[in-house]
Design a protein around this motif. Structure first.
Motif, PDB file in Angstrom:
ATOM      1  N   TYR A 121       0.864  -1.173   0.000  1.00 17.42           N
ATOM      2  CA  TYR A 121       0.000   0.000   0.000  1.00 17.42           C
ATOM      3  C   TYR A 121       0.904   1.228   0.000  1.00 17.42           C
ATOM      4  O   TYR A 121       1.726   1.392   0.917  1.00 17.42           O
ATOM      5  CB  TYR A 121      -0.917   0.010   1.222  1.00 17.42           C
ATOM      6  CG  TYR A 121      -1.834   1.209   1.263  1.00 17.42           C
ATOM      7  CD1 TYR A 121      -2.951   1.273   0.430  1.00 17.42           C
ATOM      8  CD2 TYR A 121      -1.566   2.278   2.101  1.00 17.42           C
ATOM      9  CE1 TYR A 121      -3.783   2.386   0.445  1.00 17.42           C
ATOM     10  CE2 TYR A 121      -2.395   3.390   2.127  1.00 17.42           C
ATOM     11  CZ  TYR A 121      -3.500   3.433   1.295  1.00 17.42           C
ATOM     12  OH  TYR A 121      -4.323   4.534   1.312  1.00 17.42           O
ATOM     13  N   VAL A 122       0.787   2.061  -1.023  1.00 14.14           N
ATOM     14  CA  VAL A 122       1.644   3.237  -1.147  1.00 14.14           C
ATOM     15  C   VAL A 122       1.095   4.336  -0.244  1.00 14.14           C
ATOM     16  O   VAL A 122       0.009   4.859  -0.468  1.00 14.14           O
ATOM     17  CB  VAL A 122       1.752   3.699  -2.614  1.00 14.14           C
ATOM     18  CG1 VAL A 122       2.657   4.935  -2.717  1.00 14.14           C
ATOM     19  CG2 VAL A 122       2.299   2.571  -3.493  1.00 14.14           C
ATOM     20  N   LEU A 123       1.851   4.642   0.790  1.00 11.08           N
ATOM     21  CA  LEU A 123       1.455   5.651   1.773  1.00 11.08           C
ATOM     22  C   LEU A 123       1.746   7.071   1.293  1.00 11.08           C
ATOM     23  O   LEU A 123       1.028   8.014   1.645  1.00 11.08           O
ATOM     24  CB  LEU A 123       2.195   5.413   3.096  1.00 11.08           C
ATOM     25  CG  LEU A 123       1.941   4.075   3.770  1.00 11.08           C
ATOM     26  CD1 LEU A 123       2.992   3.799   4.826  1.00 11.08           C
ATOM     27  CD2 LEU A 123       0.549   4.046   4.367  1.00 11.08           C
ATOM     28  N   ASN A 124       2.808   7.208   0.494  1.00 12.22           N
ATOM     29  CA  ASN A 124       3.204   8.530   0.029  1.00 12.22           C
ATOM     30  C   ASN A 124       4.116   8.368  -1.173  1.00 12.22           C
ATOM     31  O   ASN A 124       4.838   7.376  -1.285  1.00 12.22           O
ATOM     32  CB  ASN A 124       3.933   9.295   1.140  1.00 12.22           C
ATOM     33  CG  ASN A 124       4.021  10.778   0.852  1.00 12.22           C
ATOM     34  OD1 ASN A 124       3.198  11.339   0.138  1.00 12.22           O
ATOM     35  ND2 ASN A 124       5.039  11.417   1.401  1.00 12.22           N
ATOM     36  N   GLY A 125       4.111   9.328  -2.074  1.00  8.79           N
ATOM     37  CA  GLY A 125       5.004   9.314  -3.218  1.00  8.79           C
ATOM     38  C   GLY A 125       4.506   8.421  -4.329  1.00  8.79           C
ATOM     39  O   GLY A 125       3.299   8.249  -4.523  1.00  8.79           O
ATOM     40  N   ALA A 126       5.462   7.843  -5.060  1.00 10.50           N
ATOM     41  CA  ALA A 126       5.131   6.994  -6.205  1.00 10.50           C
ATOM     42  C   ALA A 126       6.150   5.869  -6.320  1.00 10.50           C
ATOM     43  O   ALA A 126       7.351   6.087  -6.139  1.00 10.50           O
ATOM     44  CB  ALA A 126       5.107   7.823  -7.481  1.00 10.50           C
ATOM     45  N   MET A 127       5.657   4.692  -6.640  1.00  9.77           N
ATOM     46  CA  MET A 127       6.491   3.493  -6.760  1.00  9.77           C
ATOM     47  C   MET A 127       6.316   2.882  -8.141  1.00  9.77           C
ATOM     48  O   MET A 127       5.229   2.924  -8.715  1.00  9.77           O
ATOM     49  CB  MET A 127       6.070   2.444  -5.725  1.00  9.77           C
ATOM     50  CG  MET A 127       6.300   2.829  -4.287  1.00  9.77           C
ATOM     51  SD  MET A 127       8.026   2.780  -3.808  1.00  9.77           S
ATOM     52  CE  MET A 127       8.395   1.039  -3.963  1.00  9.77           C
ATOM     53  N   GLU A 128       7.405   2.280  -8.635  1.00 11.72           N
ATOM     54  CA  GLU A 128       7.340   1.444  -9.830  1.00 11.72           C
ATOM     55  C   GLU A 128       7.401  -0.001  -9.376  1.00 11.72           C
ATOM     56  O   GLU A 128       8.221  -0.352  -8.521  1.00 11.72           O
ATOM     57  CB  GLU A 128       8.524   1.727 -10.753  1.00 11.72           C
ATOM     58  CG  GLU A 128       8.445   3.055 -11.433  1.00 11.72           C
ATOM     59  CD  GLU A 128       9.653   3.335 -12.309  1.00 11.72           C
ATOM     60  OE1 GLU A 128       9.460   4.003 -13.328  1.00 11.72           O
ATOM     61  OE2 GLU A 128      10.768   2.897 -11.969  1.00 11.72           O
ATOM     62  N   PHE A 129       6.529  -0.825  -9.940  1.00 11.69           N
ATOM     63  CA  PHE A 129       6.497  -2.247  -9.629  1.00 11.69           C
ATOM     64  C   PHE A 129       6.673  -3.042 -10.903  1.00 11.69           C
ATOM     65  O   PHE A 129       5.992  -2.779 -11.905  1.00 11.69           O
ATOM     66  CB  PHE A 129       5.146  -2.645  -9.021  1.00 11.69           C
ATOM     67  CG  PHE A 129       4.933  -2.147  -7.622  1.00 11.69           C
ATOM     68  CD1 PHE A 129       5.277  -2.937  -6.525  1.00 11.69           C
ATOM     69  CD2 PHE A 129       4.384  -0.904  -7.396  1.00 11.69           C
ATOM     70  CE1 PHE A 129       5.073  -2.472  -5.241  1.00 11.69           C
ATOM     71  CE2 PHE A 129       4.176  -0.433  -6.108  1.00 11.69           C
ATOM     72  CZ  PHE A 129       4.521  -1.219  -5.019  1.00 11.69           C
TER      73      PHE A 129
END
Length: 164
Positions: free
Chosen positions: A67-75
């Motif tokens: 669960y992305v709490l903040n910002g941005a992720m690449e998966f």
């Protein structure tokens, strides 16, 4: 009548172990399998802008939730790449190769839950030592079964991440 085996786990913010990572990142170790009778393991991962979270791997036994709490992720999810921003959820079933990292130029914070749980706090501590250059990555290879983290070829993921 109270059943002593029915107990909630409460981890106050100041009681969680924080394992520092380079560039302001950290693992916050919230719950290990021993804490939840094997039901799950949970940690919070903070990453600096564009920092790598995990090399491509899969879990043979467990499902992993992010669960992305903040910002941005690449998966990396199998052969697909997804960008997930604050409030987004990713659920990775057993045996699906995956990897993740903060989007270049953006920091990120995510909650990761593995179920059923595996004793993995030692894994996160070892990863931190590797990221700080205190141990080689190859030291994790003999521990793949123990931590249910099975590494796979990282060439495509590394190429995609480095081309940005």
């Amino acid at each position: 009548m109270t059943d002593n085996t029915l107990r909630a786990l409460v981890v106050p913010a100041d009681a969680a172990e924080v394992v520092d990572l380079p560039a302001g990142g950290a693992f916050t170790l919230l719950a290990d399998a021993r804490d939840t009778a094997g039901a799950l393991g949970a940690n919070q991962l903070t990453l600096g802008p564009g920092r790598e979270g995990a090399k491509p791997h899969y879990h043979a036994l467990s499902t992993e939730l992010f669960y992305v709490l903040n910002g941005a992720m690449e998966f990396l999810l199998g052969e697909e790449v997804a960008t997930v921003t604050k409030g987004g959820l990713v659920v990775v079933p057993p045996r699906l190769p995956h990897a993740f990292g903060a989007v270049p130029g953006v920091d990120a914070d995510l909650l990761a839950v593995l179920t059923p749980g595996v004793e993995r706090f030692g894994y996160f501590r070892q990863l931190a030592r590797i990221q700080h250059g205190l141990e080689p990555f190859d030291g994790l290879l003999p521990e793949q079964e123990r931590y249910d983290v099975h590494f796979v070829d990282a060439a495509d993921w590394q190429s995609m991440r480095s081309s940005r």
